[in-house]
Design a protein around this motif. Structure first.
Motif, PDB file in Angstrom:
ATOM      1  N   SER A  83       0.939  -1.143  -0.202  1.00  0.00           N
ATOM      2  CA  SER A  83       0.131  -0.306  -0.160  1.00  0.00           C
ATOM      3  C   SER A  83       0.730   1.429   0.026  1.00  0.00           C
ATOM      4  O   SER A  83       0.311   2.214  -0.491  1.00  0.00           O
ATOM      5  N   GLU A  84       1.892   1.152   0.563  1.00  0.00           N
ATOM      6  CA  GLU A  84       3.098   2.194   0.513  1.00  0.00           C
ATOM      7  C   GLU A  84       4.472   1.768   0.595  1.00  0.00           C
ATOM      8  O   GLU A  84       4.749   0.651   0.320  1.00  0.00           O
ATOM      9  N   SER A 108       6.565  -0.449   6.234  1.00  0.00           N
ATOM     10  CA  SER A 108       5.857   0.265   4.922  1.00  0.00           C
ATOM     11  C   SER A 108       5.206   1.474   5.328  1.00  0.00           C
ATOM     12  O   SER A 108       4.096   1.007   6.115  1.00  0.00           O
ATOM     13  N   PRO A 110       3.302   3.957   7.716  1.00  0.00           N
ATOM     14  CA  PRO A 110       3.387   4.214   9.174  1.00  0.00           C
ATOM     15  C   PRO A 110       3.270   2.658   9.747  1.00  0.00           C
ATOM     16  O   PRO A 110       2.751   2.758  10.927  1.00  0.00           O
ATOM     17  N   CYS A 111       3.397   1.631   9.139  1.00  0.00           N
ATOM     18  CA  CYS A 111       3.230   0.262   9.675  1.00  0.00           C
ATOM     19  C   CYS A 111       4.332  -0.720   9.485  1.00  0.00           C
ATOM     20  O   CYS A 111       5.138  -0.627   8.529  1.00  0.00           O
ATOM     21  N   TYR A 113       4.715  -4.553   8.647  1.00  0.00           N
ATOM     22  CA  TYR A 113       3.902  -5.756   8.541  1.00  0.00           C
ATOM     23  C   TYR A 113       4.875  -7.020   8.715  1.00  0.00           C
ATOM     24  O   TYR A 113       5.940  -6.932   8.322  1.00  0.00           O
ATOM     25  N   LYS A 123      -0.006  -6.952  11.645  1.00  0.00           N
ATOM     26  CA  LYS A 123       0.301  -5.504  11.350  1.00  0.00           C
ATOM     27  C   LYS A 123       0.400  -4.892  12.667  1.00  0.00           C
ATOM     28  O   LYS A 123      -0.383  -4.718  13.615  1.00  0.00           O
ATOM     29  N   PHE A 124       1.594  -4.009  12.751  1.00  0.00           N
ATOM     30  CA  PHE A 124       1.771  -2.942  13.865  1.00  0.00           C
ATOM     31  C   PHE A 124       1.522  -1.591  13.220  1.00  0.00           C
ATOM     32  O   PHE A 124       2.465  -1.287  12.186  1.00  0.00           O
ATOM     33  N   SER A 125       0.590  -0.865  13.809  1.00  0.00           N
ATOM     34  CA  SER A 125       0.430   0.436  13.118  1.00  0.00           C
ATOM     35  C   SER A 125       1.238   1.417  14.142  1.00  0.00           C
ATOM     36  O   SER A 125       0.889   1.327  15.552  1.00  0.00           O
ATOM     37  N   LEU A 126       1.837   2.276  13.825  1.00  0.00           N
ATOM     38  CA  LEU A 126       2.489   3.296  14.482  1.00  0.00           C
ATOM     39  C   LEU A 126       1.782   4.468  14.756  1.00  0.00           C
ATOM     40  O   LEU A 126       1.190   4.950  13.876  1.00  0.00           O
ATOM     41  N   PRO A 127       1.600   5.212  15.915  1.00  0.00           N
ATOM     42  CA  PRO A 127       0.601   6.317  16.076  1.00  0.00           C
ATOM     43  C   PRO A 127       1.221   7.456  15.592  1.00  0.00           C
ATOM     44  O   PRO A 127       2.647   7.571  15.390  1.00  0.00           O
ATOM     45  N   PRO A 128       0.422   8.331  15.044  1.00  0.00           N
ATOM     46  CA  PRO A 128       1.216   9.422  14.300  1.00  0.00           C
ATOM     47  C   PRO A 128       1.570  10.625  15.343  1.00  0.00           C
ATOM     48  O   PRO A 128       1.219  10.443  16.535  1.00  0.00           O
TER      49      PRO A 128
END
Length: 164
Positions: A83-84, A108, A110-111, A113, A123-128
């Motif tokens: 996706s990115e 990739s 903010p995540c 994978y 999937k780990f999502s990083l906080p903005p």
């Protein structure tokens, strides 16, 4: 590993045993369509079968169509869209069970994978994070093409503010 000494000297041309290597040909082949940098490369035995494959976080031509590619020699075995744009790839051992097959972590956007057997696993999502106002001002100055002195001063201010 040191390179082999030249095997032949022909009128100023030096040939080495590495010159005919398929790996180098695939790496430098413009038709291979691989657009990446070293942080997005990983070499791993992905299926525990003793065959190592090259995992590439491919940026795509012109930063378009990023893909996760798996290569064995010069052949692309699998391709998956991302996706990115990828930033880094690394393999790690997650389980202690036999056969020990590594998982792949791919940063990739903010995540991060995690792939297991080349299938999405987690999937780990990083906080903005909020943008530092001094850094934002520096980028605005760079866009407007303002003087180099202002940019250097702003970089020093951002660096000092980040150290506090």
């Amino acid at each position: 590993m040191a390179a082999a000494p030249p095997s032949d000297f022909n009128g100023g041309k030096v040939e080495s045993s590495e010159a005919g290597s398929k790996w180098l040909d695939a790496h430098y082949d413009p038709l291979a369509s691989i657009h990446t940098f070293s942080a997005c490369l990983a070499l791993a035995d992905l299926h525990g079968d003793g065959e190592y494959k090259l995992v590439v976080g491919d940026l795509g031509p012109g930063g378009q169509q990023p893909r996760l590619k798996v290569l064995k020699g010069p052949r692309v075995l699998t391709e998956s869209p991302l996706s990115e744009l990828p930033a880094a790839a690394v393999t790690f051992l997650k389980d202690h069970h036999e056969p020990r097959t590594p998982a792949l972590a791919l940063a990739s956007g903010p995540c991060v994978y995690v792939y297991k057997n080349l299938r999405p696993y987690f999937k780990f999502s990083l906080p903005p994070l909020p943008v530092n106002p001094l850094e934002e001002d520096l980028w605005d100055q760079a866009k407007e093409g303002e003087g180099r002195g202002a940019s250097v001063c702003a970089v020093a201010q951002v660096s000092a503010a980040g150290a506090e």
